[in-house]
Structure formats: structure tokens, C-alpha cells
Write a protein that holds these residues in place. Structure first.
Motif, PDB file in Angstrom:
ATOM      1  N   HIS A 186      27.714  41.783  37.675  1.00 44.10           N
ATOM      2  CA  HIS A 186      28.901  42.442  37.141  1.00 44.10           C
ATOM      3  C   HIS A 186      30.121  42.126  37.996  1.00 44.10           C
ATOM      4  O   HIS A 186      31.189  41.814  37.485  1.00 44.10           O
ATOM      5  N   ALA A 187      29.932  42.200  39.323  1.00 48.65           N
ATOM      6  CA  ALA A 187      31.045  41.901  40.226  1.00 48.65           C
ATOM      7  C   ALA A 187      31.518  40.472  40.007  1.00 48.65           C
ATOM      8  O   ALA A 187      32.724  40.208  39.945  1.00 48.65           O
ATOM      9  N   ALA A 188      30.564  39.551  39.858  1.00 49.76           N
ATOM     10  CA  ALA A 188      30.928  38.143  39.664  1.00 49.76           C
ATOM     11  C   ALA A 188      31.714  37.978  38.367  1.00 49.76           C
ATOM     12  O   ALA A 188      32.690  37.226  38.301  1.00 49.76           O
ATOM     13  N   GLU A 189      31.279  38.704  37.344  1.00 50.24           N
ATOM     14  CA  GLU A 189      31.954  38.597  36.053  1.00 50.24           C
ATOM     15  C   GLU A 189      33.404  39.080  36.162  1.00 50.24           C
ATOM     16  O   GLU A 189      34.322  38.450  35.635  1.00 50.24           O
ATOM     17  N   ILE A 190      33.593  40.184  36.871  1.00 48.59           N
ATOM     18  CA  ILE A 190      34.942  40.722  37.040  1.00 48.59           C
ATOM     19  C   ILE A 190      35.772  39.810  37.933  1.00 48.59           C
ATOM     20  O   ILE A 190      36.959  39.610  37.703  1.00 48.59           O
ATOM     21  N   ASP A 191      35.127  39.226  38.944  1.00 47.08           N
ATOM     22  CA  ASP A 191      35.849  38.317  39.834  1.00 47.08           C
ATOM     23  C   ASP A 191      36.207  37.007  39.142  1.00 47.08           C
ATOM     24  O   ASP A 191      36.918  36.184  39.712  1.00 47.08           O
ATOM     25  N   GLY A 192      35.657  36.793  37.952  1.00 46.68           N
ATOM     26  CA  GLY A 192      36.029  35.599  37.208  1.00 46.68           C
ATOM     27  C   GLY A 192      34.957  34.532  37.176  1.00 46.68           C
ATOM     28  O   GLY A 192      35.138  33.492  36.561  1.00 46.68           O
ATOM     29  N   ALA A 193      33.844  34.770  37.851  1.00 40.99           N
ATOM     30  CA  ALA A 193      32.753  33.797  37.801  1.00 40.99           C
ATOM     31  C   ALA A 193      31.889  34.120  36.594  1.00 40.99           C
ATOM     32  O   ALA A 193      30.785  34.609  36.723  1.00 40.99           O
ATOM     33  N   ASP A 194      32.417  33.852  35.396  1.00 42.72           N
ATOM     34  CA  ASP A 194      31.687  34.306  34.220  1.00 42.72           C
ATOM     35  C   ASP A 194      31.105  33.171  33.379  1.00 42.72           C
ATOM     36  O   ASP A 194      30.490  33.428  32.359  1.00 42.72           O
ATOM     37  N   ASP A 198      29.093  28.975  37.043  1.00 42.65           N
ATOM     38  CA  ASP A 198      29.682  29.752  38.141  1.00 42.65           C
ATOM     39  C   ASP A 198      28.767  30.892  38.556  1.00 42.65           C
ATOM     40  O   ASP A 198      28.622  31.193  39.735  1.00 42.65           O
TER      41      ASP A 198
ATOM     42  N   LEU B  52      32.186  45.049  30.853  1.00 42.84           N
ATOM     43  CA  LEU B  52      30.842  44.643  31.260  1.00 42.84           C
ATOM     44  C   LEU B  52      29.805  45.090  30.247  1.00 42.84           C
ATOM     45  O   LEU B  52      28.723  44.533  30.162  1.00 42.84           O
ATOM     46  N   ARG B  71      37.196  39.122  27.756  1.00 44.02           N
ATOM     47  CA  ARG B  71      36.147  39.147  28.770  1.00 44.02           C
ATOM     48  C   ARG B  71      36.682  39.888  29.992  1.00 44.02           C
ATOM     49  O   ARG B  71      37.900  40.029  30.164  1.00 44.02           O
ATOM     50  N   PRO B  72      35.774  40.366  30.851  1.00 47.12           N
ATOM     51  CA  PRO B  72      36.225  41.135  32.022  1.00 47.12           C
ATOM     52  C   PRO B  72      37.301  40.411  32.815  1.00 47.12           C
ATOM     53  O   PRO B  72      38.273  41.017  33.270  1.00 47.12           O
ATOM     54  N   LYS B  73      37.131  39.105  32.969  1.00 52.55           N
ATOM     55  CA  LYS B  73      38.082  38.312  33.751  1.00 52.55           C
ATOM     56  C   LYS B  73      39.485  38.408  33.147  1.00 52.55           C
ATOM     57  O   LYS B  73      40.476  38.546  33.864  1.00 52.55           O
ATOM     58  N   PHE B  81      32.159  48.912  43.197  1.00 55.32           N
ATOM     59  CA  PHE B  81      30.853  49.434  42.823  1.00 55.32           C
ATOM     60  C   PHE B  81      30.297  50.353  43.904  1.00 55.32           C
ATOM     61  O   PHE B  81      30.628  50.224  45.074  1.00 55.32           O
ATOM     62  N   TYR B  87      28.897  39.767  48.037  1.00 45.35           N
ATOM     63  CA  TYR B  87      28.014  38.602  48.025  1.00 45.35           C
ATOM     64  C   TYR B  87      27.419  38.433  49.418  1.00 45.35           C
ATOM     65  O   TYR B  87      28.146  38.122  50.373  1.00 45.35           O
ATOM     66  N   PRO B  99      37.512  35.954  44.080  1.00 45.55           N
ATOM     67  CA  PRO B  99      38.240  36.222  42.836  1.00 45.55           C
ATOM     68  C   PRO B  99      39.495  35.369  42.687  1.00 45.55           C
ATOM     69  O   PRO B  99      39.888  35.037  41.563  1.00 45.55           O
ATOM     70  N   MET B 102      38.476  31.718  41.770  1.00 40.59           N
ATOM     71  CA  MET B 102      38.073  31.621  40.376  1.00 40.59           C
ATOM     72  C   MET B 102      39.292  31.591  39.455  1.00 40.59           C
ATOM     73  O   MET B 102      39.221  31.109  38.339  1.00 40.59           O
ATOM     74  N   ARG B 103      40.405  32.130  39.921  1.00 43.01           N
ATOM     75  CA  ARG B 103      41.584  32.210  39.067  1.00 43.01           C
ATOM     76  C   ARG B 103      42.612  31.126  39.379  1.00 43.01           C
ATOM     77  O   ARG B 103      43.236  30.596  38.485  1.00 43.01           O
TER      78      ARG B 103
END
Lengths: 291, 381
Positions: A186-194, A198, B52, B71-73, B81, B87, B99, B102-103
Motif C-alpha cells: 500500500h505504501a509503495a502504491e501511494i509513493d507511486g510505485a504502482d 516497480d 487503496l 489511482r492512489p499515486k 501507516f 522499506y 516517492p 517515482m514522480r
């Protein structure tokens, strides 16, 4: 008080130490001692020859052939099993449907008796009636005598080895995948690694590090143990093209009854396996356990 | 800063109704806390806002625009959390940088080997942003460590930093303090509240701890069993809970609840006369709620007799638990420790503080308002 305690400690540890001495260190020491003699199985006397057996092996092309074949087999089977097992585990875990079925199906070869399965493979790979060559024939390719040709015998064995160990690697990876916390995805998805790639790079692969380590060691040790299929299918032939260490030990010790030479081979084999295991754990463990 | 609006959100999982028709508006820059017991659906609601999880029906709007297909992004919302979800294989620096990478970097610039030689400007910008955020949160000295080498409080800060570093429109926090020890939790409360004031960003905070909800938020949304029972300021929720369950959940020690009934216009509980400013039919069974500070112990007053079962001395307050015939639970009375001299087992009389508010709930647990013309009288005694 302290003396009594240490007496108790010795009494409690003794059975385990005793068993280890008898079952592990005893035979190893025996192999070490025998490897320095010219003892032949059943002979009444033996002569101490020092490193003579090892010197003889170093000069023996069959030994080098067997060692090379073993390493080649490991080099083919281990990456295939680790990569394939991971791929399978990812595929199966990505969908709920038929998960148990797929898992069981892929795990069956692990549980089956390899000697019996070797016979099945022998039939499949048979030059005239084998299914493999029949299929080759249908699609217009030339079949081969897979287990009897120098160029293919070892690879046919490697194929069987992969078939047998893939499910084992897969089950270990599936357990590893399930232990990755969902929050991290979930964290990865929010961080943009979706994207799938990735996600794999950010979460899945790094967190599978310890499991991958374990699978790698297990697969390597199992691959080094290659014996049954060689013994049943090729006997190391043709022309030593599929001769491997463990089978050579067997042949030297129990067919030629050159026990001293067999013991020397055993010592080399043990050194390799122990060395690889230690190297792998020492080198890679530092990078995969995140403490 | 973004306003978030939820319209009739329903979430079903098989036969289980996790969320039943939840509508909620969060204003831009607001600190809103969703509070409720575990399993009430509050975390699911947060995940639906983040994208999510997908709602069964209903709409999510961010800045007045439908976000359901984003999408969440793309929603540009950060989330912290409970488990921190750092990580484990990356250093603090890389955790914070991820983050942004990724952007701000293209897939090619992120590629393992060749990426290192590309996107130098982007990398510098990321490094700067990470440094700034780390200094802001006072974790600059931890950047080279891995999460496994950090204490719980430090991990918490790193998790905050990862949310903060890209300056998102809104922050979602899922019980971020519940893994910390009590002392650290208290100080983090202040820090989070201060952070909110500094950033002016929208915070949606989920917790099961009512004191967190009361102390940090602009508004509190009380959720039970997949339904929002009340959304209001902390004080309003404390003073005028819409529902008996809300009254029970908010406030520590919990509100005293006991049965009362009306007879010829007069309300009594275990024979003791109570004010009767409520329009309730005769013989109707109601529940009366009085907070511990609304009760006192008096030797000769008109009240409920009982036995002191437990004394809870908090230093500033003394909570006296009195076992009475009113209800199964002990009645809790707030006293000053100076008025002490009480012993366990002693017989006392519990009386209502005349000026203290009293809440009345009907059979379904809804609060009944006192009659309008009596309102002032109720408040003033």
C-alpha cells in the motif's frame, strides 16, 4: 553448586553431542582417514599413502570431467529453479482461483520417488517410442537419443532436475510472499510505485531477500546431490559425458572397490558443499537481513 | 490543501457490511479525526480515500473533483501507516527519496545501472528536498541508517517524513501513534498538531483512542459498526453526544449510564428524583447519562447510596467508583484528592451536581433534547 550445575549441563548435552559424534563427525573423520590410505573394500590391511589419492585424482581426467559436469549441472539447475520458482510463485499468488490446485500440481514432483520418476522420463525421452521425439517429429524437427548422446545427456538430466526441484523453490517463495506485510504494498502504491515492475523492485524482491538466500542454498545443495537419475538413466555415460561427483564416488567405492580413492572424492565433495554454503551465507546474509 | 468529500460510501465484503452509507465532508486545511472501536470500518474508509481499496458504491471527491477513477499515486495524498510500512532494505534517505524518484524521474532515469548517469538535475532536487524534510523533522543525522536500526519514535518520524517530502494535498494517518510508548505518544500528539498548524494541510486521522481524537482535532467523526454516528467539534461531541454509544465512547473515565423512567411527568432513577425537562411519554424507559464530574459524594444529600468499590487517584483528580443499585457497573464520581479520607467499603451517597448537564437517551439510544423553554434552566440548574 556451580559444579553440580555444570555436571547437569554436561549430562543434558551429552546425548546430543554423542549422537553428533557418532553420526556426523565420526563418519567424516573416518572418510578423512580412509582418504589417506590405499584401503580397498574388504581388504585386510591398508597402507598409509598421505595425499597420494588426491594426487592421483588431480591427474585423472575423469575426476575433472565429473567436477566440471557437476558444476555445469548446478549452474543450469539452480538459476532455473530459483527464477522459475519465483515466477511461478508470483503467478500463482496473483490470483485467488485454483491456487491450491496449482501449488499441489507443481509440488508433486518434489514428493514423488525420483527413481520411479526417472523411469518415466526414460520412456518420455526414448529415441523411438518416447513422447518427446514424437512431438519433435510432428512439428518437423529431428529427434535425438537424448540420454545416449554426449551433447545432450547432461542437459536431459538437468531438465529432470529442474522439473523435480522447481516446486520446492516455488513453495518456499510462496511462503515468503505471504509474509510480506500488505501495508508495504500500500505504501509503495501511494509513493507511486504502482506498476508491476516497480512494485517488484521496491517491495517484493527486496523483502524476499532472506527467502531467496535460503532457496539458493537449498537448491545448490540439492543440485550437488545429483545421483539417482544418473545412476538409473545414464550411468555417467556416454563416454563420461554425464559423470558427476556423487556418482563417481559411488562407482569408485562400490564398483571398483577403491575405497581410499572414493573417500578422497568424498572429502573433496564435502569441502565444496560446505564451502559454498558458508560462502553464500557469509557473503549474502549481510545484505539481505535488515537488522 | 484539499477538501475531501465522501458521498454515500458503501463497502461490502461478501455478506459483511463494512461501511454503510457513509457521507463526510472534510474541509481544506482541517484536522479531522475518525474515531471508533477496532473493526468499525474506519481504516477501510481511509483506504478508500487513498484509493487503496474500492468502495462498493458511493463517490469520493478530492477538491470537488471525482477521484474514484484515480489511482492512489494520482490522488496526490500521503498516508502514514500504523506499522510505518518503511522499506526495510532502504536507508532513511532512500525511504524519503522514493516517492520523489517515482514522480520526478522517468523510468529510464530510475533504471538500475544506466539511471545513475541520467537525470542529474532531478536527483539534486530530490536530495535537497529530502535534506529539507529531514532537517524539518530533526532526523537529519539518521539519513544513512536503515529502519531496523531506529527506535519506534524515529521510525515514526521517518514515516512522517516520507509523507511530508512531496508536499501532498492531504495527509491520511492510520493510527500512527499506537505503536509508541505512552510518553512518546503524548509528545507526538503535540508535534502532529503543531505540524498541522505549520503546514495548513488537510489531515484525516484515524484512531481508536478517544483522547487522541479529543486533543488533536478540529472535528471528530465517531464511527461505529460501519456508520458515522456524529461529526462535530470535540467539545460538542463531549457535551452533546448524539447517541448513547458516542457518549459511552468519548470521555475517560466513561460516562455513567443508568436506567430511569417517567411517572406522572417526573423522572426517577432508583427512587431518586431527577429534573424532568424532557418530552417523554409516561412509563417510557430511558437511559440517563451523567459524566463523573457531574456527580459528587454528600453525606446527607438526596441521592443513591452505595459502597466505595475502588479509588483511582490521578493526582489532580480522584475518581471514586461506587457500587450502587443503579446499574451493574460501578458509578464513577470525580472528586478532588483533597476531599479524600475515603476508604474502600465505606458507605456513601452519590448525588448529582445541580448545575451539571444531564443527558437522556431514548430506547434506541438517541439523545433526547430537553424542552426548549427549559434549556436555560437545565444548564443553570
Amino acid at each position: 553448586m556451580a559444579a553440580r550445575e555444570s555436571r547437569h549441563a554436561v549430562a543434558l548435552v551429552a546425548p546430543a553431542v554423542g549422537l553428533m559424534l557418532v553420526l556426523l563427525f565420526g563418519p567424516t573423520a573416518a572418510a578423512l582417514v580412509i582418504s589417506c590410505t590405499d584401503w580397498e573394500f574388504g581388504a585386510a590391511a591398508a597402507r598409509f599413502v598421505g595425499l597420494g589419492n588426491f594426487r592421483a585424482l588431480a591427474a585423472d581426467p575423469v575426476f575433472w570431467k565429473a567436477l566440471g559436469n557437476t558444476l555445469l549441472y548446478v549452474a543450469v539447475v539452480v538459476p532455473a529453479c530459483v527464477g522459475g520458482g519465483l515466477g511461478l510463485a508470483l503467478l500463482i499468488e496473483s490470483r485467488q482461483r485454483f491456487r491450491t490446485f496449482y501449488r499441489t500440481a507443481h509440488f508433486l514432483p518434489v514428493m514423488s520417488t525420483l527413481v520411479a520418476m526417472a523411469v518415466v522420463w526414460q520412456t518420455l525421452l526414448h529415441p523411438t517410442i518416447g513422447l518427446v521425439n514424437q512431438v519433435f517429429h510432428v512439428v518437423g524437427l529431428e529427434g535425438r537419443n537424448w540420454l545416449r548422446e554426449e551433447g545432450t545427456a547432461l542437459f536431459a538430466l538437468a531438465l529432470i532436475g529442474i522439473w523435480q526441484n522447481l516446486g520446492y523453490a516455488m513453495v518456499l517463495f510462496m511462503a515468503g510472499l505471504r509474509s510480506i506485510p500488505r501495508d508495504l504494498y500500500h505504501a509503495a502504491e501511494i509513493d507511486g510505485a504502482d506498476s508491476a515492475l516497480d512494485r517488484l523492485r521496491t517491495v517484493t524482491l527486496p523483502l524476499l531477500g532472506p527467502v531467496t538466500m535460503f532457496v539458493l542454498v537449498m537448491m545448490a545443495v540439492r543440485a550437488f546431490q545429483l545421483f539417482e537419475t544418473v545412476h538409473v538413466l545414464t550411468k555417467g555415460g556416454p563416454n563420461k559425458a554425464s559423470e558427476v561427483l556423487l556418482h563417481l564416488i559411488y562407482v569408485e567405492s562400490f564398483e571398483f572397490l577403491r575405497t581410499g580413492r572414493g573417500a578422497a572424492l568424498t572429502v573433496i565433495y564435502l569441502a565444496i558443499v560446505v564451502g559454498i554454503t558458508m560462502l553464500q551465507t557469509k557473503l549474502v546474509e549481510r545484505r539481505v537481513h535488515y537488522a | 490543501m484539499a477538501a475531501i468529500e465522501l458521498r454515500h460510501i458503501v463497502k461490502r465484503c461478501g455478506n459483511a457490511n463494512i461501511l454503510r452509507d457513509v457521507s463526510l465532508g472534510v474541509e481544506a486545511g482541517e484536522f479531522l479525526t475518525i474515531v471508533g472501536p477496532s473493526g468499525c470500518g474506519k481504516s477501510t474508509l481511509l483506504k478508500i480515500i487513498a484509493g487503496l481499496e474500492e468502495q462498493t458504491s458511493g463517490e469520493v471527491l478530492i477538491d470537488a473533483l471525482p477521484a474514484d477513477n484515480l489511482r492512489p499515486k494520482a490522488r496526490d495524498i500521503a498516508m502514514v501507516f500504523q506499522s510505518y510500512a518503511l522499506y526495510p532494505h532502504l536507508t532513511v534517505f532512500d525511504n524519503l527519496a522514493l516517492p520523489l524518484r517515482m514522480r520526478w524521474l522517468t523510468p529510464l532515469q530510475r533504471a538500475p545501472a544506466i539511471g545513475r548517469f541520467l537525470g542529474r538535475a532531478g536527483r539534486q532536487r530530490i536530495g535537497q528536498a529530502v535534506q529539507d524534510t529531514a532537517e524539518f523533522l530533526e532526523i537529519g543525522h539518521l539519513l544513512d541508517r536503515k529502519p531496523g536500526q531506529l527506535s519506534g519514535g524515529q521510525r515514526q518520524r521517518v514515516a512522517l517524513g516520507r509523507a511530508l517530502v512531496r508536499r501532498p494535498k492531504a495527509f491520511l494517518m492510520d493510527e500512527p501513534l499506537s505503536n509508541l510508548d505512552a510518553k512518546l505518544r503524548m509528545s507526538m500528539r503535540h508535534e502532529l498538531a503543531a505540524l498541522h498548524r505549520q503546514l495548513g494541510a488537510t489531515f484525516v486521522y484515524v484512531t481508536h483512542d478517544q483522547s487522541e481524537a479529543m486533543t488533536m482535532s478540529d472535528r471528530v467523526a465517531v464511527m461505529m459498526d460501519g456508520t458515522l454516528l456524529q461529526v462535530d467539534t470535540p467539545q460538542a461531541i463531549y457535551d452533546r453526544p448524539s447517541h448513547r454509544q458516542v457518549a459511552e465512547f468519548i470521555g475517560s473515565p466513561a460516562i455513567n449510564l443508568f436506567a430511569a423512567h417517567l411517572e406522572r411527568g417526573r423522572m426517577r432513577a432508583d427512587g431518586v428524583l431527577l429534573p424532568s425537562h424532557w418530552d417523554i411519554p409516561d412509563n417510557e424507559a430511558v437511559t440517563v447519562g451523567i459524566r463523573p464530574e457531574g456527580l459528587t459524594l454528600k453525606a446527607d444529600a438526596h441521592g443513591w447510596r452505595g459502597e466505595v468499590a475502588h479509588l483511582e487517584n490521578m493526582g489532580a483528580d480522584l475518581f471514586v467508583h461506587v457500587r450502587t443499585r443503579l446499574c451493574d457497573n460501578a458509578i464513577v464520581v470525580r472528586m478532588s484528592p483533597q476531599q479524600g479520607g475515603l476508604k474502600i467499603g465505606e458507605t456513601v451517597t452519590v448525588a448529582r451536581v445541580i448545575s451539571a448537564p444531564m443527558l437522556v437517551f431514548d430506547r434506541d439510544g438517541r439523545r433526547i433534547d430537553p424542552r426548549r423553554e427549559m434549556l436555560s434552566e437545565v444548564v443553570n440548574g
